[in-house]
Motif scaffolding. Structure first.
Motif: not given
Length: 297
Positions: A274-290
């Protein structure tokens, strides 16, 4: 200006104020006022004059808002293009407070991230130039480190683009869903071991830290406690090897590239489809912030 003694509502105080039209009365939300200053601890550290100035400034802002509302003039909301045009007029990105401040003039407009963004996309579009971590990983590769350690060296400091305090823990959280356990361990605890020399491993305390932290600096208790734990841990050398390769990776003339590490990334980095930030992982929100540091919320 004086603060009235009566407190008609919990957390709210009426403040008397003279103005050109006579004596007016403004309701001040005490809780909101204290929160605007950073909380009770911040207020307690202020002297009386600073508190008075802060209250005056807060009241002026509240008054301006009330006058604008009563004047019948609707607020003019900016367009997307107008907001975008403001990006290069600031030295702080809207979404990150002071942590994303530019050290040299205003921040620059960033290219948008592609759909299904990969680690390579982040290196090119958000971590660039990433010279330090590329030097660190290059040295680890040349000195025959394991692929888990090479990957840790490649990733250990990129979280500084997001936040600096406790960056070892933040960095480990960022990468934990995608990399081997030893790589995560090395990223998390290299921060601690930086403060403790290990001549046998080839790590001396850097002169740079004397400049940054002071010659009499003592690491905080959580770092000291972590160091005691690490000394007896079976994986002690994983983060220690990151510090060794970290120490000698500040050559401004070094020519480095991420290309030599793509096979290692392919073998050990679990790229989400799905791409980093779009995979609902525990750190996806961090990738979206970056990916979106100019987002206001």
């Amino acid at each position: 200006m004086r603060v009235a003694q009566a407190d008609p509502e919990p957390g709210r105080q009426p403040v008397s104020r003279d103005n050109e039209t006579g004596r007016g009365r403004m309701e001040i939300d005490r809780r909101a006022f204290i929160a605007s200053l950073g909380g009770t601890a911040a207020v307690a550290a202020m002297d009386s004059e600073a508190k008075a100035d802060a209250l005056e400034h807060y009241m002026e802002e509240q008054l301006n808002d009330q006058v604008a509302q009563q004047g019948g003039q609707p607020e003019k909301f900016p367009t997307v293009a107008e907001i975008e045009a403001q990006i290069e007029t600031r030295n702080v990105r809207r979404g990150a407070g002071s942590l994303f401040a530019s050290g040299r003039g205003n921040v620059k407009k960033l290219q948008p991230m592609p759909k299904n963004a990969t680690l390579l996309d982040f290196f090119k579009l958000r971590f660039d130039p990433a010279n330090h971590v590329l030097q660190s990983a290059t040295r680890a590769m040349k000195t025959g480190m394991s692929e888990e350690i090479i990957l840790a060296c490649l990733c250990h400091d990129v979280v500084l683009n997001l936040i600096k305090p406790d960056h070892g823990w933040w960095g480990a959280q960022l990468f934990e869903p995608y990399v081997p356990e030893k790589t995560t361990f090395a990223i998390r605890y290299h921060q601690t071991l930086r403060f403790y020399p290990d001549p046998e491993a080839g790590y001396e305390y850097p002169d740079q830290y004397y400049r940054i932290f002071g010659t009499d600096y003592t690491p905080p208790p959580h770092i000291e406690a972590t160091y005691k734990m690490l000394k007896n841990h079976k994986w002690y050398m994983e983060p220690r090897l990151v510090t060794v390769n970290d120490l000698y990776a500040f050559d401004p003339n070094a020519k480095v590239s991420i290309d030599p590490f793509m096979d290692i990334v392919g073998r050990h980095f679990k790229q989400p489809k799905e791409g980093l930030g779009m995979d609902n992982s525990p750190s996806a929100h961090m990738w979206r912030t970056i990916a979106n540091p100019d987002s206001p919320l």
